[in-house]
Design a protein around this motif. Sequence first.
Motif, PDB file in Angstrom:
ATOM      1  N   ASP A 105       5.119  -1.815   6.062  1.00 13.48           N
ATOM      2  CA  ASP A 105       4.854  -0.380   6.160  1.00 13.48           C
ATOM      3  C   ASP A 105       3.856   0.036   5.081  1.00 13.48           C
ATOM      4  O   ASP A 105       4.214   0.197   3.910  1.00 13.48           O
ATOM      5  N   ALA A 106       2.597   0.246   5.483  1.00  8.07           N
ATOM      6  CA  ALA A 106       1.552   0.611   4.524  1.00  8.07           C
ATOM      7  C   ALA A 106       1.813   1.976   3.908  1.00  8.07           C
ATOM      8  O   ALA A 106       1.570   2.194   2.714  1.00  8.07           O
ATOM      9  N   ALA A 107       2.307   2.928   4.709  1.00  8.13           N
ATOM     10  CA  ALA A 107       2.579   4.277   4.191  1.00  8.13           C
ATOM     11  C   ALA A 107       3.644   4.234   3.103  1.00  8.13           C
ATOM     12  O   ALA A 107       3.550   4.961   2.103  1.00  8.13           O
ATOM     13  N   ALA A 108       4.661   3.385   3.274  1.00  8.02           N
ATOM     14  CA  ALA A 108       5.701   3.256   2.254  1.00  8.02           C
ATOM     15  C   ALA A 108       5.121   2.666   0.974  1.00  8.02           C
ATOM     16  O   ALA A 108       5.472   3.085  -0.135  1.00  8.02           O
ATOM     17  N   ALA A 109       4.221   1.697   1.113  1.00  2.00           N
ATOM     18  CA  ALA A 109       3.587   1.099  -0.070  1.00  2.00           C
ATOM     19  C   ALA A 109       2.776   2.142  -0.827  1.00  2.00           C
ATOM     20  O   ALA A 109       2.819   2.208  -2.058  1.00  2.00           O
ATOM     21  N   GLU A 110       2.030   2.969  -0.104  1.00  2.00           N
ATOM     22  CA  GLU A 110       1.215   3.995  -0.760  1.00  2.00           C
ATOM     23  C   GLU A 110       2.092   5.039  -1.437  1.00  2.00           C
ATOM     24  O   GLU A 110       1.789   5.491  -2.556  1.00  2.00           O
ATOM     25  N   ALA A 150       8.117  -1.494   2.401  1.00  2.00           N
ATOM     26  CA  ALA A 150       6.745  -1.945   2.673  1.00  2.00           C
ATOM     27  C   ALA A 150       6.700  -3.450   2.862  1.00  2.00           C
ATOM     28  O   ALA A 150       6.044  -3.962   3.771  1.00  2.00           O
ATOM     29  N   VAL A 151       7.416  -4.173   1.988  1.00  3.35           N
ATOM     30  CA  VAL A 151       7.424  -5.635   2.062  1.00  3.35           C
ATOM     31  C   VAL A 151       8.113  -6.115   3.336  1.00  3.35           C
ATOM     32  O   VAL A 151       7.609  -6.978   4.057  1.00  3.35           O
ATOM     33  N   VAL A 152       9.279  -5.540   3.626  1.00  2.00           N
ATOM     34  CA  VAL A 152      10.108  -6.026   4.735  1.00  2.00           C
ATOM     35  C   VAL A 152       9.534  -5.614   6.088  1.00  2.00           C
ATOM     36  O   VAL A 152       9.502  -6.401   7.030  1.00  2.00           O
ATOM     37  N   ALA A 154       2.141  -2.171  -6.949  1.00  2.00           N
ATOM     38  CA  ALA A 154       2.178  -1.324  -5.761  1.00  2.00           C
ATOM     39  C   ALA A 154       0.803  -1.222  -5.106  1.00  2.00           C
ATOM     40  O   ALA A 154       0.687  -1.225  -3.875  1.00  2.00           O
ATOM     41  N   CYS A 155      -0.244  -1.147  -5.928  1.00  2.00           N
ATOM     42  CA  CYS A 155      -1.608  -1.088  -5.380  1.00  2.00           C
ATOM     43  C   CYS A 155      -1.945  -2.369  -4.627  1.00  2.00           C
ATOM     44  O   CYS A 155      -2.587  -2.328  -3.559  1.00  2.00           O
ATOM     45  N   LEU A 156      -1.530  -3.508  -5.148  1.00  2.00           N
ATOM     46  CA  LEU A 156      -1.771  -4.774  -4.468  1.00  2.00           C
ATOM     47  C   LEU A 156      -1.077  -4.792  -3.105  1.00  2.00           C
ATOM     48  O   LEU A 156      -1.655  -5.217  -2.104  1.00  2.00           O
ATOM     49  N   LEU A 157       0.156  -4.311  -3.079  1.00  4.53           N
ATOM     50  CA  LEU A 157       0.899  -4.287  -1.822  1.00  4.53           C
ATOM     51  C   LEU A 157       0.257  -3.329  -0.828  1.00  4.53           C
ATOM     52  O   LEU A 157       0.092  -3.659   0.353  1.00  4.53           O
ATOM     53  N   ALA A 158      -0.127  -2.143  -1.309  1.00  2.00           N
ATOM     54  CA  ALA A 158      -0.788  -1.178  -0.428  1.00  2.00           C
ATOM     55  C   ALA A 158      -2.118  -1.727   0.079  1.00  2.00           C
ATOM     56  O   ALA A 158      -2.505  -1.487   1.232  1.00  2.00           O
ATOM     57  N   GLY A 159      -2.827  -2.482  -0.781  1.00  2.15           N
ATOM     58  CA  GLY A 159      -4.093  -3.074  -0.372  1.00  2.15           C
ATOM     59  C   GLY A 159      -3.917  -4.175   0.651  1.00  2.15           C
ATOM     60  O   GLY A 159      -4.763  -4.354   1.538  1.00  2.15           O
ATOM     61  N   GLU A 160      -2.828  -4.909   0.552  1.00  6.52           N
ATOM     62  CA  GLU A 160      -2.542  -5.962   1.530  1.00  6.52           C
ATOM     63  C   GLU A 160      -2.226  -5.369   2.902  1.00  6.52           C
ATOM     64  O   GLU A 160      -2.590  -5.938   3.936  1.00  6.52           O
ATOM     65  N   LEU A 161      -1.537  -4.204   2.910  1.00  4.46           N
ATOM     66  CA  LEU A 161      -1.042  -3.650   4.166  1.00  4.46           C
ATOM     67  C   LEU A 161      -1.926  -2.555   4.755  1.00  4.46           C
ATOM     68  O   LEU A 161      -1.906  -2.340   5.967  1.00  4.46           O
ATOM     69  N   ALA A 220      11.545   1.830  -5.659  1.00  7.21           N
ATOM     70  CA  ALA A 220      11.936   0.483  -5.258  1.00  7.21           C
ATOM     71  C   ALA A 220      12.223   0.425  -3.758  1.00  7.21           C
ATOM     72  O   ALA A 220      11.860  -0.549  -3.083  1.00  7.21           O
ATOM     73  N   ARG A 221      12.873   1.452  -3.219  1.00  7.07           N
ATOM     74  CA  ARG A 221      13.176   1.476  -1.781  1.00  7.07           C
ATOM     75  C   ARG A 221      11.898   1.483  -0.953  1.00  7.07           C
ATOM     76  O   ARG A 221      11.777   0.746   0.032  1.00  7.07           O
ATOM     77  N   LEU A 222      10.931   2.295  -1.359  1.00  9.28           N
ATOM     78  CA  LEU A 222       9.669   2.370  -0.623  1.00  9.28           C
ATOM     79  C   LEU A 222       8.925   1.037  -0.652  1.00  9.28           C
ATOM     80  O   LEU A 222       8.413   0.570   0.365  1.00  9.28           O
ATOM     81  N   LEU A 223       8.870   0.406  -1.823  1.00  4.29           N
ATOM     82  CA  LEU A 223       8.144  -0.856  -1.932  1.00  4.29           C
ATOM     83  C   LEU A 223       8.868  -1.980  -1.191  1.00  4.29           C
ATOM     84  O   LEU A 223       8.224  -2.855  -0.604  1.00  4.29           O
ATOM     85  N   THR A 224      10.215  -1.947  -1.204  1.00  7.72           N
ATOM     86  CA  THR A 224      10.960  -2.943  -0.448  1.00  7.72           C
ATOM     87  C   THR A 224      10.746  -2.753   1.045  1.00  7.72           C
ATOM     88  O   THR A 224      10.567  -3.722   1.791  1.00  7.72           O
TER      89      THR A 224
END
Length: 210
Positions: free
Chosen positions: A64-69, A59-61, A87-94, A53-57
């Motif tokens: 940070d693409a590396a955090a999303a991955e 990434a959003v804030v 998570a894949c959607l977020l990593a794909g966006e970033l 959750a921390r990594l994905l948050t």
Amino acid sequence: RLGGGGTRHGVAGLLPRLARMAVSAGEHRHARELLADLEHRCAGDPDPLLAEARLLTRAVVAGDAAAAEAGAELARRRAHQPALVTACLLAGELGDARRWLREAYELAGPFDSAHLRRRIRTLMRGRGVSVPRPRARRETFSPTELRIIQLICEGWTNRQIARRERMSEKTIEDHLVRLFARTGCRSRVQLATASLAGRLTAAGSARVST
């Protein structure tokens, strides 16, 4: 309220969503406060769900693409398909749109959600990623079979699935036997792994001993 009640998993599920809502609304200060809150909760706590959750948050804030991955890989380890798709959607966006959005597209196959598939296709087109042609073999799974596969990917037991689908446990076992025979998988783990990797097809000719 979730944090005060000690339900860390509820916090882990809620804060990344709140952060995304805050960023979408232009409330970046609130988004940063949510991230700081989650990082404080994670300090000294080895819970991998909180780490995810921390990594994905982050990434959003922070974009940070590396955090999303990294968050996506943690979701993959716990074999939670809905979290991995998100998570894949977020990593794909970033970051690497081709890699992550295509994986999200494949993972979304077992979900009976036209909205999710439209969202992924829209993101793929927006990032210049070609949308794979749908494979007819995947359509040979019935809606019930797709729900059973999805719930197995989420770690549900046969008894839990039977209650959810309002069927007997024996009926669920019969469905699994047929799924094993049609896909060539020999266990629930193999079935979930193939589905998560986007490799699940109805072979129709495979056999498994019962």
